[in-house]
Motif scaffolding. Structure first.
Motif, PDB file in Angstrom:
ATOM      1  N   ASP A  45      -4.708   3.741  12.046  1.00  0.00           N
ATOM      2  CA  ASP A  45      -3.814   4.122  10.942  1.00  0.00           C
ATOM      3  C   ASP A  45      -2.460   4.528  11.494  1.00  0.00           C
ATOM      4  O   ASP A  45      -2.261   5.679  11.900  1.00  0.00           O
TER       5      ASP A  45
ATOM      6  N   THR B 135       0.136   5.110   9.971  1.00  0.00           N
ATOM      7  CA  THR B 135       0.928   5.947   9.059  1.00  0.00           C
ATOM      8  C   THR B 135       0.720   7.434   9.298  1.00  0.00           C
ATOM      9  O   THR B 135       1.457   8.246   8.742  1.00  0.00           O
TER      10      THR B 135
ATOM     11  N   GLU C  54      -5.424  -1.071   1.314  1.00  0.00           N
ATOM     12  CA  GLU C  54      -4.055  -0.581   1.417  1.00  0.00           C
ATOM     13  C   GLU C  54      -3.143  -1.714   1.853  1.00  0.00           C
ATOM     14  O   GLU C  54      -3.604  -2.701   2.425  1.00  0.00           O
ATOM     15  N   THR C  55      -1.847  -1.527   1.622  1.00  0.00           N
ATOM     16  CA  THR C  55      -0.851  -2.469   2.107  1.00  0.00           C
ATOM     17  C   THR C  55       0.418  -1.717   2.487  1.00  0.00           C
ATOM     18  O   THR C  55       0.698  -0.644   1.943  1.00  0.00           O
ATOM     19  N   SER C  56       1.152  -2.253   3.418  1.00  0.00           N
ATOM     20  CA  SER C  56       2.452  -1.688   3.776  1.00  0.00           C
ATOM     21  C   SER C  56       3.491  -2.173   2.777  1.00  0.00           C
ATOM     22  O   SER C  56       3.418  -3.299   2.294  1.00  0.00           O
TER      23      SER C  56
ATOM     24  N   VAL D  12     -11.526   1.195   0.231  1.00  0.00           N
ATOM     25  CA  VAL D  12     -10.128   1.453  -0.105  1.00  0.00           C
ATOM     26  C   VAL D  12      -9.301   0.359   0.552  1.00  0.00           C
ATOM     27  O   VAL D  12      -9.425   0.109   1.744  1.00  0.00           O
TER      28      VAL D  12
END
Length: 139
Positions: free
Chosen positions: A16, A18, A136-138, A134
């Protein structure tokens, strides 16, 4: 704090981009100190003599109108690599489940990175099953 920092680097650092990998050093002590006085939080360490070799955090939430039962969440678990394979993580998870049951939780959950196949296998061996994913995308 060393175990929390190691977990962030080993797990989030690989899975991750982020997350602030400095969070444990910057904010962990205050957060963990506050959690110690919260009856809905669990903070455990595994020790070898006077050295902390692992940890587990957990919390309780609910019931709510959407989920009308008490839920236990395993927040984080880490065992130093040199101590893995000795059932330390298994024992921490068993203590977490016993704590959750004593507090009346009817459900327990944990979140793992999909790319951390070792963690997913560990949780599955310890009674957890995948129920949701889950995505997710940037941006």
């Amino acid at each position: 704090m060393a175990c929390s920092s190691a977990l962030f680097i080993e797990d989030a650092g690989a899975h991750d981009l982020t997350l602030n990998l400095g969070w444990p050093a910057e904010h962990g002590l205050a957060r963990f100190t506050k959690a110690l006085s919260d009856p809905d939080r669990l903070m455990m360490v595994a020790e070898d003599g006077d050295q902390i070799i692992g940890h587990l955090t957990g919390s309780l939430s609910g019931p709510s109108l959407m989920r009308p039962l008490l839920v236990a969440t395993l927040g984080s678990i880490y065992v130093q690599p040199a101590y893995r394979g000795q059932k330390i993580g298994v024992n921490l998870v068993e203590e977490f489940k016993a704590w959750a049951r004593r507090h009346g939780a009817q459900y327990a959950g944990v979140t793992a990175y999909a790319g951390n196949e070792g963690a997913v296998r560990f949780y599955e061996r310890n009674g957890f099953a995948m129920r949701s994913v889950v995505l997710e995308t940037s941006l």
